[in-house]
Scaffold this motif. Structure first.
Motif, PDB file in Angstrom:
ATOM      1  N   TYR A 100       0.857  -1.201   0.000  1.00 24.85           N
ATOM      2  CA  TYR A 100       0.000   0.000   0.000  1.00 24.85           C
ATOM      3  C   TYR A 100       0.896   1.255   0.000  1.00 24.85           C
ATOM      4  O   TYR A 100       1.845   1.333   0.784  1.00 24.85           O
ATOM      5  CB  TYR A 100      -0.952  -0.004   1.203  1.00 24.85           C
ATOM      6  CG  TYR A 100      -1.947   1.130   1.128  1.00 24.85           C
ATOM      7  CD1 TYR A 100      -3.025   1.077   0.256  1.00 24.85           C
ATOM      8  CD2 TYR A 100      -1.768   2.288   1.892  1.00 24.85           C
ATOM      9  CE1 TYR A 100      -3.921   2.133   0.150  1.00 24.85           C
ATOM     10  CE2 TYR A 100      -2.657   3.353   1.798  1.00 24.85           C
ATOM     11  CZ  TYR A 100      -3.726   3.265   0.922  1.00 24.85           C
ATOM     12  OH  TYR A 100      -4.604   4.316   0.812  1.00 24.85           O
TER      13      TYR A 100
ATOM     14  N   CYS B  73      -5.823   6.039   4.114  1.00 24.68           N
ATOM     15  CA  CYS B  73      -6.796   5.637   3.099  1.00 24.68           C
ATOM     16  C   CYS B  73      -7.828   6.761   3.063  1.00 24.68           C
ATOM     17  O   CYS B  73      -8.324   7.190   4.114  1.00 24.68           O
ATOM     18  CB  CYS B  73      -7.479   4.327   3.451  1.00 24.68           C
ATOM     19  SG  CYS B  73      -6.368   2.912   3.567  1.00 24.68           S
TER      20      CYS B  73
ATOM     21  N   ASP C  23      -5.288   2.304  15.321  1.00 25.60           N
ATOM     22  CA  ASP C  23      -5.980   2.320  14.025  1.00 25.60           C
ATOM     23  C   ASP C  23      -7.342   2.983  14.227  1.00 25.60           C
ATOM     24  O   ASP C  23      -8.095   2.583  15.120  1.00 25.60           O
ATOM     25  CB  ASP C  23      -6.132   0.858  13.568  1.00 25.60           C
ATOM     26  CG  ASP C  23      -6.652   0.689  12.155  1.00 25.60           C
ATOM     27  OD1 ASP C  23      -6.791   1.687  11.427  1.00 25.60           O
ATOM     28  OD2 ASP C  23      -6.910  -0.480  11.780  1.00 25.60           O
TER      29      ASP C  23
ATOM     30  N   MET D 259      -0.898  -4.988  13.194  1.00 27.33           N
ATOM     31  CA  MET D 259      -2.108  -4.218  12.896  1.00 27.33           C
ATOM     32  C   MET D 259      -3.325  -5.133  12.816  1.00 27.33           C
ATOM     33  O   MET D 259      -4.407  -4.768  13.264  1.00 27.33           O
ATOM     34  CB  MET D 259      -1.956  -3.438  11.588  1.00 27.33           C
ATOM     35  CG  MET D 259      -3.225  -2.691  11.199  1.00 27.33           C
ATOM     36  SD  MET D 259      -2.988  -1.416   9.973  1.00 27.33           S
ATOM     37  CE  MET D 259      -2.455  -2.356   8.546  1.00 27.33           C
TER      38      MET D 259
ATOM     39  N   GLU E 166     -14.828  -1.457  13.253  1.00 31.19           N
ATOM     40  CA  GLU E 166     -14.910  -0.518  12.131  1.00 31.19           C
ATOM     41  C   GLU E 166     -16.095  -0.775  11.214  1.00 31.19           C
ATOM     42  O   GLU E 166     -15.941  -1.345  10.138  1.00 31.19           O
ATOM     43  CB  GLU E 166     -13.600  -0.484  11.339  1.00 31.19           C
ATOM     44  CG  GLU E 166     -12.974  -1.788  10.943  1.00 31.19           C
ATOM     45  CD  GLU E 166     -11.666  -1.565  10.170  1.00 31.19           C
ATOM     46  OE1 GLU E 166     -11.624  -0.665   9.316  1.00 31.19           O
ATOM     47  OE2 GLU E 166     -10.692  -2.278  10.426  1.00 31.19           O
TER      48      GLU E 166
ATOM     49  N   GLU F  11     -14.002   4.052  12.750  1.00 29.88           N
ATOM     50  CA  GLU F  11     -13.232   2.994  13.419  1.00 29.88           C
ATOM     51  C   GLU F  11     -12.573   3.535  14.683  1.00 29.88           C
ATOM     52  O   GLU F  11     -12.047   4.651  14.695  1.00 29.88           O
ATOM     53  CB  GLU F  11     -12.134   2.481  12.472  1.00 29.88           C
ATOM     54  CG  GLU F  11     -11.192   1.446  13.099  1.00 29.88           C
ATOM     55  CD  GLU F  11     -10.161   0.908  12.103  1.00 29.88           C
ATOM     56  OE1 GLU F  11      -9.880   1.600  11.098  1.00 29.88           O
ATOM     57  OE2 GLU F  11      -9.637  -0.196  12.339  1.00 29.88           O
TER      58      GLU F  11
HETATM   59  N1  MF3 Z   1      -7.692   0.476   8.836  1.00 27.40           N
HETATM   60  C1  MF3 Z   1      -7.703  -0.452   7.761  1.00 27.40           C
HETATM   61  C2  MF3 Z   1      -7.659  -1.828   8.296  1.00 27.40           C
HETATM   62  O1  MF3 Z   1      -7.814  -1.970   9.439  1.00 27.40           O
HETATM   63  C3  MF3 Z   1      -6.837  -0.117   6.632  1.00 27.40           C
HETATM   64  C4  MF3 Z   1      -5.573  -0.860   6.433  1.00 27.40           C
HETATM   65  S1  MF3 Z   1      -5.279  -1.131   4.785  1.00 27.40           S
HETATM   66  C5  MF3 Z   1      -3.737  -0.588   4.417  1.00 27.40           C
HETATM   67  O2  MF3 Z   1      -7.572  -2.819   7.674  1.00 27.40           O
HETATM   68  F1  MF3 Z   1      -3.293  -1.277   3.480  1.00 27.40           F
HETATM   69  F2  MF3 Z   1      -3.802   0.664   4.126  1.00 27.40           F
HETATM   70  F3  MF3 Z   1      -2.945  -0.725   5.415  1.00 27.40           F
END
Ligand code: MF3
Ligand code: CO
Length: 250
Positions: free
Chosen positions: A64, A69, A107, A177, A204, A235
């Protein structure tokens, strides 16, 4: 995979990364005006994350390219910031940001109206989606189940005639994450994993004004509604504690 339980010290670290995410999103909110591009938001966010001493969780994640985003109107999630994407009065833009600090992630996402003339129906979509996240957070307590969270979101959203996206879900979060469990925004009360103190959840809801179906565009990232209807996304990163939910992204 097992669901990772965090110590109170680890949760404190996540509060610090969560606070950085919040500061970035508040900065971005102030920059969301008609005429701004989604790349303007990205540039400011990247600078702010560095200033605050954190590292983006998104940039480089499975390739990414950005720290945010930015998903405009019928884009649901994972819209890629672009200099060509100019925000117009009455648009809505979902801004999603994640960072890592001292080994732990935060996040969060918000959907922001552009300008002051967002139609009432559109404002309602934002209010209902934010409300569904608030309802979900209230379900976060020791002994509750994941189904209680999904059911709370679904009930709140469908009561107003909107629909819950099923192709994307929330997730556990911590030293990575994305951790187990997956957290759907639909479900049945009493079903699924039971919540324990020390779990941390990224909840989210993604809510469409029309049908729940989404598809991913040619860029391999941007998810849009199939029917072209508007979509909103909020989120928070939330810890399960003996004293109930603790929102770490404030
Ligand atoms: N907040 C999103 C998630 O929890 C976005 C992550 S996608 C990314 O999945 F590639 F941008 F990291
Ligand atoms: Co997330």
């Amino acid at each position: 995979m097992a669901i990772m339980i965090k110590t109170p010290q680890e949760i404190e670290k996540m509060r610090r990364s969560g606070h950085i995410v919040r500061q970035v999103l508040e900065l971005v909110r102030s920059l969301v005006v008609p005429g701004a591009t989604t790349m303007d938001l990205e540039v400011a966010a990247e600078k702010k994350i560095a200033e605050l001493g954190a590292v983006s969780a998104f940039k480089g994640y499975h390739g990414y390219p950005c720290v945010l985003c930015t998903s405009v109107n019928h884009e649901v999630v994972h819209g890629i910031p672009s200099q060509k994407r100019v925000l117009r009065e009455g648009d809505i833009v979902s801004v999603d940001c994640g960072v890592v600090l001292d080994g732990f992630y935060g996040d969060s996402a918000v959907t922001i109206p552009v300008g002051r003339n967002v139609p009432q129906e559109v404002q309602k979509l934002l209010d209902v989606t934010r409300g569904s996240l608030e309802q979900a957070i209230q379900e976060v307590k020791v002994g509750a189940s994941l189904g209680d969270i999904g059911a709370a979101v679904q009930q709140h959203v469908e009561a107003d005639g909107f629909s819950v996206v099923r192709d994307f879900v929330g997730h556990g979060i911590g030293a990575k994450m994305h951790e187990d469990p997956q957290i759907p925004n639909y479900g049945r009360r009493g079903q699924g994993v039971k919540l324990k103190a020390g779990m941390v959840l990224a909840i989210e809801p993604m809510v469409n004004a029309g049908s729940p179906e989404v598809k991913v565009l040619e860029d391999g990232w941007t998810a849009v509604t199939v029917d072209g209807s508007l979509s909103a996304h909020f989120e928070h990163t939330v810890a399960v504690t003996e004293n109930g939910p603790v929102v770490l992204t404030l």
